[in-house]
Design a protein around this motif. Sequence first.
Motif, PDB file in Angstrom:
ATOM      1  N   ALA A 101      77.481 -13.056   1.767  1.00 45.25           N
ATOM      2  CA  ALA A 101      76.234 -13.166   1.183  1.00 45.25           C
ATOM      3  C   ALA A 101      75.498 -14.553   1.768  1.00 45.25           C
ATOM      4  O   ALA A 101      74.347 -14.794   1.866  1.00 45.25           O
ATOM      5  N   GLU A 102      76.346 -15.494   1.691  1.00 50.03           N
ATOM      6  CA  GLU A 102      76.002 -16.980   1.991  1.00 50.03           C
ATOM      7  C   GLU A 102      75.261 -16.671   3.416  1.00 50.03           C
ATOM      8  O   GLU A 102      74.025 -17.554   3.693  1.00 50.03           O
ATOM      9  N   MET A 103      75.954 -16.185   4.283  1.00 53.41           N
ATOM     10  CA  MET A 103      75.678 -16.155   5.754  1.00 53.41           C
ATOM     11  C   MET A 103      74.264 -15.445   5.985  1.00 53.41           C
ATOM     12  O   MET A 103      73.156 -15.729   6.504  1.00 53.41           O
ATOM     13  N   ARG A 104      74.055 -14.118   5.082  1.00 55.72           N
ATOM     14  CA  ARG A 104      72.942 -13.500   4.930  1.00 55.72           C
ATOM     15  C   ARG A 104      71.745 -14.402   4.610  1.00 55.72           C
ATOM     16  O   ARG A 104      70.482 -14.265   4.973  1.00 55.72           O
ATOM     17  N   GLU A 105      71.883 -15.154   3.506  1.00 57.85           N
ATOM     18  CA  GLU A 105      70.928 -16.097   2.990  1.00 57.85           C
ATOM     19  C   GLU A 105      70.466 -17.095   4.161  1.00 57.85           C
ATOM     20  O   GLU A 105      69.071 -17.368   4.352  1.00 57.85           O
ATOM     21  N   LEU A 106      71.206 -17.629   4.741  1.00 60.32           N
ATOM     22  CA  LEU A 106      71.034 -18.404   5.737  1.00 60.32           C
ATOM     23  C   LEU A 106      70.212 -18.039   6.759  1.00 60.32           C
ATOM     24  O   LEU A 106      69.189 -18.371   7.333  1.00 60.32           O
ATOM     25  N   ALA A 107      70.423 -16.725   7.465  1.00 62.51           N
ATOM     26  CA  ALA A 107      69.883 -15.891   8.459  1.00 62.51           C
ATOM     27  C   ALA A 107      68.551 -15.732   8.013  1.00 62.51           C
ATOM     28  O   ALA A 107      67.503 -15.686   8.497  1.00 62.51           O
ATOM     29  N   GLN A 108      68.331 -15.161   6.548  1.00 59.71           N
ATOM     30  CA  GLN A 108      67.137 -14.730   5.998  1.00 59.71           C
ATOM     31  C   GLN A 108      66.097 -16.024   6.400  1.00 59.71           C
ATOM     32  O   GLN A 108      64.858 -15.928   6.443  1.00 59.71           O
ATOM     33  N   GLU A 109      66.749 -17.317   5.723  1.00 59.64           N
ATOM     34  CA  GLU A 109      65.758 -18.710   5.941  1.00 59.64           C
ATOM     35  C   GLU A 109      65.432 -18.755   7.338  1.00 59.64           C
ATOM     36  O   GLU A 109      64.320 -19.378   7.543  1.00 59.64           O
ATOM     37  N   ASP A 110      66.249 -18.587   8.356  1.00 57.26           N
ATOM     38  CA  ASP A 110      65.790 -18.822   9.572  1.00 57.26           C
ATOM     39  C   ASP A 110      64.835 -17.820  10.461  1.00 57.26           C
ATOM     40  O   ASP A 110      64.406 -18.082  11.358  1.00 57.26           O
ATOM     41  N   LEU A 111      65.070 -16.717   9.665  1.00 58.56           N
ATOM     42  CA  LEU A 111      64.018 -15.401  10.341  1.00 58.56           C
ATOM     43  C   LEU A 111      62.695 -15.861  10.561  1.00 58.56           C
ATOM     44  O   LEU A 111      62.334 -15.590  11.500  1.00 58.56           O
ATOM     45  N   GLU A 112      62.252 -16.481   9.422  1.00 57.26           N
ATOM     46  CA  GLU A 112      60.845 -16.482   9.475  1.00 57.26           C
ATOM     47  C   GLU A 112      60.443 -17.823  10.622  1.00 57.26           C
ATOM     48  O   GLU A 112      59.581 -17.355  11.360  1.00 57.26           O
ATOM     49  N   ALA A 113      61.303 -18.748  10.633  1.00 53.99           N
ATOM     50  CA  ALA A 113      61.016 -19.651  11.647  1.00 53.99           C
ATOM     51  C   ALA A 113      61.130 -19.188  13.146  1.00 53.99           C
ATOM     52  O   ALA A 113      60.222 -19.105  14.184  1.00 53.99           O
ATOM     53  N   THR A 114      62.104 -18.273  13.253  1.00 57.36           N
ATOM     54  CA  THR A 114      62.268 -17.514  14.686  1.00 57.36           C
ATOM     55  C   THR A 114      61.229 -16.530  15.147  1.00 57.36           C
ATOM     56  O   THR A 114      60.840 -16.565  16.165  1.00 57.36           O
ATOM     57  N   ASN A 115      60.810 -15.672  13.921  1.00 58.48           N
ATOM     58  CA  ASN A 115      59.830 -14.914  14.212  1.00 58.48           C
ATOM     59  C   ASN A 115      58.438 -15.573  14.460  1.00 58.48           C
ATOM     60  O   ASN A 115      57.979 -15.330  15.455  1.00 58.48           O
ATOM     61  N   GLU A 116      58.354 -16.675  14.091  1.00 54.62           N
ATOM     62  CA  GLU A 116      57.064 -17.749  14.389  1.00 54.62           C
ATOM     63  C   GLU A 116      57.305 -18.058  15.741  1.00 54.62           C
ATOM     64  O   GLU A 116      56.217 -18.077  16.540  1.00 54.62           O
ATOM     65  N   GLN A 117      58.360 -18.510  16.235  1.00 50.31           N
ATOM     66  CA  GLN A 117      58.581 -19.071  17.408  1.00 50.31           C
ATOM     67  C   GLN A 117      58.462 -17.882  18.532  1.00 50.31           C
ATOM     68  O   GLN A 117      57.916 -18.341  19.539  1.00 50.31           O
ATOM     69  N   LEU A 118      59.044 -16.841  18.187  1.00 51.46           N
ATOM     70  CA  LEU A 118      58.720 -15.669  19.203  1.00 51.46           C
ATOM     71  C   LEU A 118      57.147 -15.254  19.289  1.00 51.46           C
ATOM     72  O   LEU A 118      56.677 -15.178  20.692  1.00 51.46           O
ATOM     73  N   LEU A 119      56.301 -15.268  18.116  1.00 50.02           N
ATOM     74  CA  LEU A 119      55.077 -15.103  18.136  1.00 50.02           C
ATOM     75  C   LEU A 119      54.393 -16.139  19.271  1.00 50.02           C
ATOM     76  O   LEU A 119      53.622 -15.804  20.192  1.00 50.02           O
ATOM     77  N   GLU A 120      54.714 -17.231  19.044  1.00 48.47           N
ATOM     78  CA  GLU A 120      54.094 -18.562  19.796  1.00 48.47           C
ATOM     79  C   GLU A 120      54.416 -18.406  21.071  1.00 48.47           C
ATOM     80  O   GLU A 120      53.526 -18.474  22.337  1.00 48.47           O
TER      81      GLU A 120
END
Lengths: 431, 332
Positions: A101-120
Motif C-alpha cells: 500500500a505504501e508503494m502504491r501511495e508513493l507511485a500515486q504521488e509521482d504519477l502526476e509529475a511524470t505525466n506532466e513531464q511526458l506532456l512537456e
Amino acid sequence: MLAAPWVCRSCVRSLRRIGFSQQFLRRASTDSVKLPPALLERARFLTAEHDQLTAQLATNFDEKIAKRAGEVHRIADAFKKFEHAKASLQELEGLLKSEDAEMRELAQEDLEATNEQLLESSRNLSVALTPKHPFADMPCLIEVVPGPGGTEGRFFADSVFKMYQAYCVNKGFRVKVVQYLAADSTGEKGGDGETALQEAVLEVMEEGAYAHFRGEAGMHRVQRVPATEKSGRTHTSAVAVWVLPSFAENATASDGDWDNPESDFYIDPAEVKSEKMRASGAGGQHVNKTESAIRLTHIPTGITVSMQDSRSQHTNRADAWRLLRSRIAQKRREAREEAARALRSSVLSSAQLTRGDKIRTYNYGQDRCTDHRAGLDVHNLPDVLRGGDTLGRVIDAVHTWLTEKDIQALLADEEAAAAAANAPAKGKKGK
Amino acid sequence: MPRLPPSLFWKVRQQISPFAPLLLPVCRTLDSTANELRWIKQHVNSTPSLVPQKLRIWQACLKRERGMPLQYILGTQPFGPLEILCRPGVLIPRPETESLIYHLSSLITPSELPLKILDLCTGTGCIPFLLSSLLSPARTQITGVDISPSAISLSYQNLNHNISLSHLPSSALESTQFTQSDIFDPNSLQSLRYQPEELDILVSNPPYISPHGFNTTTERSVRLYEPRLALVPEVDPPTQYDCNPEDVFYARLLEIVQELRPKRVLFEVGDLEQALRVVEMVLREKGLKEYKTVEIWRDEPAVGGSEMKTIDGRTIKVKGQGNGRGVFLCRV
C-alpha cells in the motif's frame, strides 16, 4: 484592499461570483499532444541517424556530417527525453498494481509529475520536429495598407499600425517607422485621433521578429460605426497587413548575404530600374527642388517600390532597396510553398497564408476580436488596440495554431513520400 | 510655367490639409505638397517651443508660400548620410552635387589613402564633409576656402553638428580647416602652404550663372532667397581673363590647378555648353597637358553609358544621364 473607499457588499459578492471565472474564455486547445505514430516513427528514425552520425564523427571529423548531426541533435535529444518519460511512466503504472500500500501511495504521488513531464517532452518533441521557417530568425517589416473603399478603412489602418507599434513597445522590441504616409483631410477625423493612412511600414528590428509576427499577415476586418457616419450604421472594411522578412541593421555576412545569387534576397542590380521623380529643367544652382522620392521597379516580376518618406534621397533609396528585397524574398518563398503544396494533399490548403485571406475581425459593437484561424475570441477590444496582453494572447494562439499546422503539413509530406517510395518514412526534410 | 487649375487647390485642401493650398504654388504637385507639409510638421513636432504648433506650421507655410526655400525654413538639408545646416546667406547643397561626389568617391581606391582634399568656394562645407565621410573620415585631411565669413562660420558649425550626430568622428576636428579668403587674390593660396603635387583632390562648385541667366533661368526661390554671391560670378575689378563672364571662376581655378597640380580635379558646371567651354580652356592650356583624362559628367554620372564628343581634335568622354554637370580632370 479595495481601491475604492466603499463598495456595496452585495456588489462585491456578486463580483466574486462572476469575477474571474473562466466561463467566458475560450482558448485554442494546446493540450492534446497525442503524437501521431508517423511522427514518432520519424523521430525514431532521426534519432537512429543521429547516433550513427555521432559514432562516425568520433572516428573522423567531416564538416558535412557535423552539420547534419547538429540539425538532428535537437530532435534526438527531445526524443530521448520523451522515451525516458514514457519508460518511467510505465514503471510507475507497474508499481501502482503492486500489493504494498505504501508503494502504491508513493507511485500515486509521482504519477502526476511524470505525466506532466511526458506532456512537456512530447510537446518539445513536436516542436523540434516542426520544420523551422527559413526566415524565422530574421527581423521583419510590417506593412499596413488599407483595403479598397472609403476613408473608414484608412482610419482603421492607422489604428492597426498604432496597435502593432504599441505592442512592440510593450514587448520591448526595437521598432522604426520606415514609411508613414497619412493625409489629414479637412472635415474628417476618425475616432481616437486616427488619421487617414495611405501606407505605413514598421520595422521590428528584433531577431526572430519574423517568426513572431508571421501569423499576422492577411486581411484584418473591422466592423464598427465610423466616426464620420451620421445615421449610425455599422460599416465593414478591411486592412491588409503584410509581414516581410528583413535584415538586421548591421547584418553580418552569414545572415545578410544578399550578394549571394543563391539567396532569396539576391537581386541583380541590372534588373532594377531606378527612377528619381524629379522635374526636368536646368537643375544645379538654377533650381532648388525638395523632391527626394525614389521609385524602384524590378523588371522581371514587375514589383514596384516607391519611397518618399525622408527628405534624404540617400535614405529613401536605401529603404526602397530593403523593401524591394524583402518583397521579392517573400514572393519567392510563397512561390516555393505553393509548389510544395501542390505536391501535398489539398487538406491543408487552409494552413497557407495567402494574401486574400480574411484572418481576423475587430468588432467594436461587441467589444470583440476574433481570430478566424485559431478560433479564438477575446473581449476587451481597447486593450487589443493598445497592443496590450490581450493582443499578445491572440498572437500566441495564432502561433500555436501555425505550429500545429506546420506539423500536420510535415506529416502529410512524410506520408506522401512514404506512399511514393513505399519504404519506411524517409521524407525530405523541409520544402 | 502652366497655370495650376483651381480644382487642384480644392483637391489638396480636401485631401491633405487646410494649409496645403499655401504650399501648392511652390510645390506644383499634390505629392510634393503632401511631402513638404509632412516635413514641416515633423520639424515643428521635433523642436519644442512656446508658440502653439498649428501657428508655427502656418507661419512656416506662409514663408514657403512667399518662396523661401524649405531648407532655410527647416534649417537643414540631408546630403548623403550627413545633415547639413542651412542658413540664409549660404548656398543650399544640391542633389546634383551629391551624385557627382558619390561618383568621384567611387573612383578612388582605398590604397590611395590618406588623402588631402581642397574645396574652393565651399559654402556650407558639404562637399569635403561628404567626400571624407564616404572615403575614410580618419584618413582624410580637408581644407575649405570661401570668401564669405558667414559661410566659414556655418561650415564650422556643420562640422560640430555632424560630429554630434556621429556622422563624422571627433578626430575630424583636427583634420579639418576652413579659411576665409578670395581665390582671385594671388596671395590667397600662400596661406594654405600646399606644395605642388601634394594635393590629391581639388573640388569646386563655384558660382556659374551668367547675370542674364540669373534673371531668366533661375527659380524664384533661388533668385529671391539664395545669395547672389554664390550663384553669379561678379569679380571686382573686371579681370583680365579672356572668356565669358560666367566662366571667370573656371579660368582662375585652372590657374590654381597649374600651380598646385592635384591628382584629381572636379568642377561643377551649369550645363553641357559651359562644360564644353571649360574643357576647351583646359585643352588650350599648355600647363595642363599632363592631365590625360578629361571627362564631362552629367547629373547621374554612374547611370547609363557614355558618349564621345570631339573638341579641338580630341575626343572627350561624356558620362551618365541628365544635364552636363561636371568637368573631371585626372593626371594618374
